[in-house]
Write a protein that holds these residues in place. Structure first.
Motif, mmCIF file in Angstrom:
data_model
loop_
_atom_site.group_PDB
_atom_site.id
_atom_site.type_symbol
_atom_site.label_atom_id
_atom_site.label_comp_id
_atom_site.label_asym_id
_atom_site.label_seq_id
_atom_site.Cartn_x
_atom_site.Cartn_y
_atom_site.Cartn_z
ATOM 1 N N HIS A 21 0.799 -1.221 0.000
ATOM 2 C CA HIS A 21 0.000 0.000 0.000
ATOM 3 C C HIS A 21 0.834 1.275 0.000
ATOM 4 O O HIS A 21 0.428 2.268 -0.610
ATOM 5 C CB HIS A 21 -1.002 -0.031 1.153
ATOM 6 C CG HIS A 21 -1.909 -1.212 1.067
ATOM 7 N ND1 HIS A 21 -2.795 -1.406 0.032
ATOM 8 C CD2 HIS A 21 -2.016 -2.309 1.850
ATOM 9 C CE1 HIS A 21 -3.438 -2.536 0.198
ATOM 10 N NE2 HIS A 21 -2.981 -3.111 1.299
ATOM 11 N N GLU A 22 1.977 1.281 0.645
ATOM 12 C CA GLU A 22 2.852 2.460 0.603
ATOM 13 C C GLU A 22 3.355 2.688 -0.820
ATOM 14 O O GLU A 22 3.392 3.822 -1.298
ATOM 15 C CB GLU A 22 4.044 2.290 1.564
ATOM 16 C CG GLU A 22 3.672 2.252 3.031
ATOM 17 C CD GLU A 22 3.343 3.617 3.605
ATOM 18 O OE1 GLU A 22 3.589 4.635 2.937
ATOM 19 O OE2 GLU A 22 2.836 3.649 4.744
ATOM 20 N N GLU A 23 3.741 1.609 -1.480
ATOM 21 C CA GLU A 23 4.203 1.712 -2.874
ATOM 22 C C GLU A 23 3.060 2.162 -3.780
ATOM 23 O O GLU A 23 3.251 3.001 -4.672
ATOM 24 C CB GLU A 23 4.737 0.354 -3.326
ATOM 25 C CG GLU A 23 5.360 0.373 -4.704
ATOM 26 C CD GLU A 23 5.973 -0.964 -5.059
ATOM 27 O OE1 GLU A 23 5.652 -1.463 -6.154
ATOM 28 O OE2 GLU A 23 6.764 -1.497 -4.253
ATOM 29 N N ALA A 24 1.875 1.628 -3.548
ATOM 30 C CA ALA A 24 0.704 2.030 -4.328
ATOM 31 C C ALA A 24 0.450 3.527 -4.161
ATOM 32 O O ALA A 24 0.157 4.229 -5.139
ATOM 33 C CB ALA A 24 -0.520 1.227 -3.902
ATOM 34 N N LEU A 25 0.588 4.011 -2.932
ATOM 35 C CA LEU A 25 0.396 5.446 -2.675
ATOM 36 C C LEU A 25 1.342 6.293 -3.512
ATOM 37 O O LEU A 25 0.925 7.318 -4.074
ATOM 38 C CB LEU A 25 0.636 5.757 -1.195
ATOM 39 C CG LEU A 25 -0.571 5.774 -0.285
ATOM 40 C CD1 LEU A 25 -0.154 5.990 1.155
ATOM 41 C CD2 LEU A 25 -1.588 6.795 -0.713
ATOM 42 N N GLU A 26 2.598 5.885 -3.599
ATOM 43 C CA GLU A 26 3.565 6.633 -4.398
ATOM 44 C C GLU A 26 3.115 6.722 -5.855
ATOM 45 O O GLU A 26 3.161 7.798 -6.463
ATOM 46 C CB GLU A 26 4.941 5.972 -4.322
ATOM 47 C CG GLU A 26 5.600 6.094 -2.969
ATOM 48 C CD GLU A 26 6.927 5.358 -2.900
ATOM 49 O OE1 GLU A 26 7.581 5.204 -3.953
ATOM 50 O OE2 GLU A 26 7.304 4.940 -1.795
ATOM 51 N N HIS A 27 2.669 5.611 -6.403
ATOM 52 C CA HIS A 27 2.219 5.597 -7.798
ATOM 53 C C HIS A 27 0.963 6.443 -7.990
ATOM 54 O O HIS A 27 0.843 7.190 -8.970
ATOM 55 C CB HIS A 27 1.976 4.167 -8.275
ATOM 56 C CG HIS A 27 3.222 3.370 -8.407
ATOM 57 N ND1 HIS A 27 4.216 3.691 -9.320
ATOM 58 C CD2 HIS A 27 3.662 2.273 -7.743
ATOM 59 C CE1 HIS A 27 5.199 2.818 -9.216
ATOM 60 N NE2 HIS A 27 4.886 1.948 -8.258
ATOM 61 N N PHE A 28 0.031 6.339 -7.052
ATOM 62 C CA PHE A 28 -1.207 7.103 -7.194
ATOM 63 C C PHE A 28 -0.979 8.605 -6.997
ATOM 64 O O PHE A 28 -1.672 9.416 -7.615
ATOM 65 C CB PHE A 28 -2.283 6.572 -6.244
ATOM 66 C CG PHE A 28 -2.740 5.181 -6.575
ATOM 67 C CD1 PHE A 28 -2.890 4.761 -7.889
ATOM 68 C CD2 PHE A 28 -3.027 4.275 -5.570
ATOM 69 C CE1 PHE A 28 -3.303 3.480 -8.199
ATOM 70 C CE2 PHE A 28 -3.454 2.998 -5.860
ATOM 71 C CZ PHE A 28 -3.599 2.592 -7.180
ATOM 72 N N HIS A 29 -0.006 8.980 -6.191
ATOM 73 C CA HIS A 29 0.318 10.404 -6.045
ATOM 74 C C HIS A 29 0.942 10.946 -7.340
ATOM 75 O O HIS A 29 0.648 12.079 -7.743
ATOM 76 C CB HIS A 29 1.239 10.655 -4.850
ATOM 77 C CG HIS A 29 0.503 10.777 -3.553
ATOM 78 N ND1 HIS A 29 -0.286 11.863 -3.231
ATOM 79 C CD2 HIS A 29 0.415 9.933 -2.496
ATOM 80 C CE1 HIS A 29 -0.807 11.691 -2.043
ATOM 81 N NE2 HIS A 29 -0.406 10.523 -1.573
ATOM 82 N N ILE A 30 1.765 10.162 -7.990
ATOM 83 C CA ILE A 30 2.313 10.578 -9.295
ATOM 84 C C ILE A 30 1.183 10.682 -10.313
ATOM 85 O O ILE A 30 1.126 11.635 -11.100
ATOM 86 C CB ILE A 30 3.405 9.605 -9.771
ATOM 87 C CG1 ILE A 30 4.619 9.684 -8.835
ATOM 88 C CG2 ILE A 30 3.824 9.929 -11.222
ATOM 89 C CD1 ILE A 30 5.645 8.581 -9.043
#
Length: 82
Positions: A21-30
Motif C-alpha cells: 500500500h505504501e508503494e501504491a500510494l507513491e504511484h497514485f500520487h504521481i
C-alpha cells in the motif's frame, strides 16, 4: 491520456493487489500530479479515490476520509504553473 499517468495507475493497482500500500500510494500520487498537470479531471477524481483507499488499508482514516471526500465532491485542484 498520458502514458506516465496510465503506467502509474497500473503500477499502483498492481501494488495494491500485492498488499504494497505504501508503494501504491507513491504511484497514485504521481498519477494525481499528472492528472492535475494535464487538467484530466476524471483521472484526478479517480486518483483521489485510489489514494483514499490506500490510506484506508493503512488504517489512516483521517486521510482516507479526506481523499474520498475530494473524489465524491469533485474537488479538483486548480492548475498553477508559470
Amino acid at each position: 491520456m498520458n502514458a506516465i499517468l496510465i503506467a502509474n495507475k497500473t503500477l499502483g493497482i498492481a501494488s495494491q493487489k500485492s498488499m504494497l500500500h505504501e508503494e501504491a500510494l507513491e504511484h497514485f500520487h504521481i498519477m494525481l500530479q499528472k492528472a492535475v498537470y494535464l487538467s484530466d479531471y476524471d483521472q484526478e477524481m479517480d486518483a483521489y479515490d485510489l489514494i483514499g483507499t490506500q490510506y484506508y488499508y493503512l488504517n489512516d482514516m483521517e486521510k482516507a476520509n479526506y481523499f474520498h471526500k475530494k473524489s465524491i465532491r469533485g474537488e479538483y485542484e486548480k492548475k498553477t504553473s508559470n
